[in-house]
Design an enzyme around this catalytic site. Structure first.
Site, mmCIF file in Angstrom:
data_model
loop_
_atom_site.group_PDB
_atom_site.id
_atom_site.type_symbol
_atom_site.label_atom_id
_atom_site.label_comp_id
_atom_site.label_asym_id
_atom_site.label_seq_id
_atom_site.Cartn_x
_atom_site.Cartn_y
_atom_site.Cartn_z
ATOM 1 N N TYR A 94 -77.575 -10.752 6.168
ATOM 2 C CA TYR A 94 -78.644 -10.175 5.353
ATOM 3 C C TYR A 94 -78.266 -8.755 4.933
ATOM 4 O O TYR A 94 -77.687 -8.011 5.728
ATOM 5 C CB TYR A 94 -79.939 -10.069 6.160
ATOM 6 N N TYR A 133 -76.173 -18.145 10.916
ATOM 7 C CA TYR A 133 -75.795 -16.939 11.648
ATOM 8 C C TYR A 133 -76.303 -17.037 13.078
ATOM 9 O O TYR A 133 -77.316 -17.702 13.349
ATOM 10 C CB TYR A 133 -76.319 -15.675 10.957
ATOM 11 N N ARG A 143 -79.045 -19.819 13.661
ATOM 12 C CA ARG A 143 -80.074 -20.281 12.730
ATOM 13 C C ARG A 143 -79.452 -21.220 11.704
ATOM 14 O O ARG A 143 -78.429 -20.885 11.100
ATOM 15 C CB ARG A 143 -80.714 -19.111 11.964
ATOM 16 N N HIS A 146 -81.141 -21.106 5.770
ATOM 17 C CA HIS A 146 -82.531 -21.193 5.315
ATOM 18 C C HIS A 146 -82.822 -20.135 4.272
ATOM 19 O O HIS A 146 -82.122 -19.122 4.181
ATOM 20 C CB HIS A 146 -83.500 -21.039 6.499
ATOM 21 N N HIS A 148 -86.180 -17.871 3.100
ATOM 22 C CA HIS A 148 -87.572 -17.501 3.401
ATOM 23 C C HIS A 148 -88.399 -17.555 2.121
ATOM 24 O O HIS A 148 -87.949 -17.084 1.068
ATOM 25 C CB HIS A 148 -87.631 -16.074 3.950
#
Lengths: 221, 142
Positions: A94, A133, A143, A146, A148
């Site tokens: 991110y 990640y 995770r 995905h 959000h």
């Protein structure tokens, strides 16, 4: 909602000290709960819906289209509502100061987008397939990839923040966050490969429809 | 069946930017605290009021402080709290001090009523949100 996860979910360790413990107090929806913020064209720019065109160059990774429809549980389209998305880059990182995963940032990818649904409740983003990640929830916890999603709907009671997953992801059955959702509702978080909406020789498409709760609020259609 | 909720996670600031708020508005602020009494540094508080209609949101800082600047509320604002570790939002209200004859407040356990009533400040109102613990905030099912 019966499809929602519980607040207390021990496999997701961060819930332990954060999930309220007392039963919520029923609040019959009044004017405040049956209205909500209204967003318009001034709140979004055309480039906000194409996450691959927000910098000078092309981001690395697999370009994809993510699209779908927002409806309520009565099947009515939720039109002109704001959809916000955020995600990692192709490497699973991110663009956020708190993310310390040692995967590279991509100077050509921010990973944030927004758009308004059209009159039929449809939305469409162009982006890069996000990466998996690791997170410290448990040994080898990664995770699943995905995106959000944040949606407002027309009324305060419709507010929804969720995550979209990809079909066939082998990490999904091991994910404490996805598994918090009751089994019967879990596949509602998994997008479908949509060859009809794919752009040949350019980008595969995934379809992710969202269902908000219905409200007594009447909207002209 | 509705689409299930999932947590905002710790990186929501990327996709959920906080507006500056109303220039001449009042500040609503406070802390978000967990069950150990520690600040929650990755929470997002959204405020919504119908009269006048106004939406705002503020992320907590390292000390758990949030703040939004809104038009002066009439009696209360609805608050949604999102955070890493919250699989769905929790909903509460911030009441201005001294609001008379409120059915919702009157219907609460008197010992817990105070968790919703803000303190007047020179530039607005302050209210801490306790996700757990002896002072757990009243949260609503809407």
């Amino acid at each position: 909602m019966e499809s929602d996860p519980p607040l207390a979910w021990p496999p997701y360790r961060s819930t332990a000290l954060r999930a309220p413990t007392l039963p919520p107090v029923p609040l019959p929806p009044g004017r405040t709960e049956l209205t909500g913020p209204v967003f318009g064209e001034g709140d979004v720019r055309p480039t906000d819906a194409d996450l691959t065109r927000q910098h000078a160059g092309d981001p690395l990774g697999e370009r994809i289209v993510v699209h779908g429809r927002v409806v309520d549980t009565d099947g009515r389209p939720v039109s002109h509502t704001l959809v916000e998305v955020w995600q990692t880059n192709a490497a699973g990182r991110y663009r956020h100061a708190v993310d310390r995963h040692p995967a590279p940032l991509d100077p050509n990818f921010t990973g944030a987008g927004r758009c308004l649904t059209d009159a039929g409740g449809r939305y469409r983003f162009v982006t890069i397939r996000p990466g998996a990640y690791p997170w410290k929830n448990s040994p080898n916890a990664w995770r699943p990839a995905h995106i959000h999603f944040s949606l407002f709907g027309r009324a305060f009671v419709q507010r929804l923040v969720t995550q979209m997953y990809f079909p066939g992801d082998p990490l999904l059955p091991h994910d404490a966050i996805a598994n918090s959702v009751p089994q019967a509702a879990r596949d509602r978080l998994v997008a479908a490969l949509d060859l009809d909406a794919s752009v040949p020789e350019w980008a595969l498409a995934y379809r992710f429809d969202l269902v908000l709760r219905a409200t007594p609020f009447e909207e002209p259609r | 069946m509705t689409t299930p909720s999932q947590t905002v996670g710790p990186f929501f600031a990327l996709g959920m930017p906080c507006p500056d708020g109303v220039p001449d508005g009042v500040w609503l602020r406070g802390r978000v605290l967990d069950g150990a009494g520690d600040p929650v540094p990755d929470a997002l508080v959204e405020s919504w009021q119908a009269d006048p209609p106004a939406f705002s949101r503020g992320a907590t800082d390292d000390a758990g402080h949030w703040a939004v600047r809104v038009p002066p509320p009439q009696r209360y604002v609805d608050l949604s709290v999102f955070a890493r570790g919250l699989l769905r939002r929790v909903v509460t209200r911030l009441y201005l001090p001294g609001v008379p004859d409120d059915e919702v407040l009157a219907g609460l356990d008197p010992a817990r009523r105070a968790t919703l009533v803000a303190t007047a400040m020179p530039d607005g109102y302050a209210l801490d949100i306790h996700l757990q613990g002896p002072h757990e905030t009243v949260f609503f099912a809407v």
